[in-house]
Design a protein around this motif. Structure first.
Motif, PDB file in Angstrom:
ATOM      1  N   GLU A   5       0.817  -1.224   0.000  1.00  0.00           N
ATOM      2  CA  GLU A   5       0.000   0.000   0.000  1.00  0.00           C
ATOM      3  C   GLU A   5       0.845   1.267   0.000  1.00  0.00           C
ATOM      4  O   GLU A   5       0.352   2.348  -0.337  1.00  0.00           O
ATOM      5  N   PRO A  43       1.529   3.062  -3.930  1.00  0.00           N
ATOM      6  CA  PRO A  43       0.690   4.137  -4.501  1.00  0.00           C
ATOM      7  C   PRO A  43       0.773   5.435  -3.692  1.00  0.00           C
ATOM      8  O   PRO A  43       0.708   6.534  -4.263  1.00  0.00           O
ATOM      9  N   ALA A  50      -1.104  -3.239  -5.003  1.00  0.00           N
ATOM     10  CA  ALA A  50      -1.793  -1.974  -4.700  1.00  0.00           C
ATOM     11  C   ALA A  50      -1.488  -0.931  -5.781  1.00  0.00           C
ATOM     12  O   ALA A  50      -2.384  -0.206  -6.239  1.00  0.00           O
ATOM     13  N   ARG A  52      -3.556  -1.846  -8.799  1.00  0.00           N
ATOM     14  CA  ARG A  52      -4.983  -1.528  -8.613  1.00  0.00           C
ATOM     15  C   ARG A  52      -5.212  -0.027  -8.709  1.00  0.00           C
ATOM     16  O   ARG A  52      -6.191   0.431  -9.298  1.00  0.00           O
ATOM     17  N   TYR A  53      -4.330   0.750  -8.100  1.00  0.00           N
ATOM     18  CA  TYR A  53      -4.453   2.211  -8.155  1.00  0.00           C
ATOM     19  C   TYR A  53      -4.381   2.686  -9.605  1.00  0.00           C
ATOM     20  O   TYR A  53      -5.179   3.522 -10.052  1.00  0.00           O
TER      21      TYR A  53
END
Lengths: 305, 305
Positions: free
Chosen positions: A215, A218, A241, A244-245
């Motif tokens: 995490e 991002p 992450a 996905r971002y």
């Protein structure tokens, strides 16, 4: 005709890259993205160069500790530091990346950033991967260097977003990948302005600034780049992450995960690779719209030879 | 002939800039610096745009708090927040910058970075400096915009290194100065990856990440840029560490401090300006080899008109 991305085999993955670049660069098209916003982010260890059996930086710290040792009781308490001092690569390969990297970053506390970069630059000239005997600087993936150049040729700005130390990677990023230091985002120690009669320097402190994994990737992309990327390329759950971002933004997006499935030309590992596993990523490619790149099938060549 | 830097008056300062650029760009010359290493850093508030009677971002937070208020007891304890809620510009102008900025940054905790940037973008379109009635976006200094363009035309990469909020300044940096978001370094809150059914965003947290002032400026230059600049331009004691760091490197270097001594065309202030004084800087220009730029004497024009 294979002038473009010659080390990528024809197929679904290569097509998806070429299609994406056509779409975002076609002026007036529905997916057009102005050059300044064509931000592409790449993980480094295992994505741009070989990270097996351990990340390159771990071998650097191993050699540094052999050379200089440590008497710091706080460091000696850490299992990773004891394994580093003993040169126990097998023990290190059984630890999660963060458990090794955090204490490894502390080893150079008190050194100026300039001196640290000098030490990295000297070390990396001669150092070799013990598993395949290849110089670490020859461990970069040819298809990825082609892809970086291809993207830049189409107005992309390419960044590294690595769990490795930001100063470590900056020493080699321009030469190996054509990526200047200011386009490298990574893990960092805190550092401090230090002025004496001898000079004005930045010193590395023992405190961790950021461990740029999962995490935090991002979050650091926002801190360092300030725009959501349109392309992200990783190889482990630590990159999920960031992928996905990237993929959740509006318009055309491309997210890729490299699968190390090539024991013949490199190494084959995923879920069970403790330092940086790929498991959740394998299970969620469909859910998040991530393209899984097979080193074995999608790459015509892996290294320069 | 005045095609180059037309808003800079002929004289010692303009000559020192032109000389410096000739020296570092002359291939084969003793002071030659390759393009990638021509890093120039500029403070923003008071260096690139007007910061008087208070920094632009303070007026933004003042309007935001008027609009949305706050019931956060931790925030309401801060004198700066009480002054912001009361619209008490005079009280705010009596506080050191950090005392105002730190709580001001917390006002948007919980908001996504994208939403924050949207709010800044909408606000800045109509907002004006209450002291001179000039839109804030028209508060940039013409000589500095010329200098930024001139440097970029000679292979420099220009960065902003500001005590202001990194996301705030990124909203306007490209349009006002031609500096893309990824070349802005500034103060920041910590932020966090946040994924829900509605999307994947970065949220602003209430914790301060960095207050990018004084000794923290060179530390952040190392974190974000990773190279020592060869040119630095500031206007307050908050820029002195960045100037010293720049000037202490090897080879040709240029450090400049803008002195606000022009009550007729802008404002005249230095030591007694509580939000961002220039005192130690005035006293040490000779010691550190800093050029003091007089707004009154060295600039033919200040703003566009």
């Amino acid at each position: 005709m294979v002038d473009v991305l010659p080390s990528w085999r024809e197929g679904k993955i290569r097509e998806s890259i070429l299609d994406f670049v056509v779409r975002v660069t076609r002026e007036g098209g529905p997916d057009y993205v102005p050059p300044g916003e064509r931000i592409a982010v790449f993980d480094n260890d295992g994505t741009l160069w070989c990270e097996y059996p351990l990340q390159v930086q771990v071998f650097f710290v191993l050699d540094e500790l052999r050379r200089m040792g440590t008497t710091d009781p706080a460091l000696l308490e850490k299992p990773a530091v004891r394994a580093l001092l003993a040169g126990d690569v097998q023990a290190l390969a059984g630890m999660p990346k963060r458990e090794v990297f955090e204490p490894a970053f502390m080893v150079h506390a008190g050194m100026s950033v300039d001196a640290f970069k000098g030490a990295v630059g000297r070390w990396i000239e001669g150092a070799k991967n013990p598993r395949n005997g290849r110089p670490f600087t020859a461990g970069t993936y040819r298809p990825q260097r082609e892809l970086l150049g291809y993207l830049r040729g189409h107005g992309f700005k390419t960044f590294i977003v690595t769990g490795g130390g930001i100063e470590f990677v900056r020493v080699v990023s321009e030469r190996l990948y054509g990526i200047p230091p200011e386009q490298v985002v990574g893990s960092s120690t805190k550092n401090a302005f230090h002025a004496t009669a001898d000079g004005v320097d930045i010193l590395k402190l023992p405190q961790l600034g950021s461990f740029d994994d999962r995490e935090e990737k991002p979050a650091n992309i926002e801190l360092h780049i300030g725009r959501r990327p349109i392309l992200a390329f990783g190889n482990s759950d630590g990159d999920l992450a960031m992928l996905r971002y990237t993929l959740a933004g509006p318009g055309a997006r491309l997210g890729l995960l490299l699968h190390h499935d090539d024991a013949a030309r490199e190494f084959a590992y995923d879920r069970d690779f403790r330092p940086s596993p790929l498991g959740e990523g394998l299970d969620t490619t469909d859910q998040y719209g991530i393209h899984l790149v097979s080193m074995k099938n999608d790459w015509r060549a892996v290294f320069d030879d």
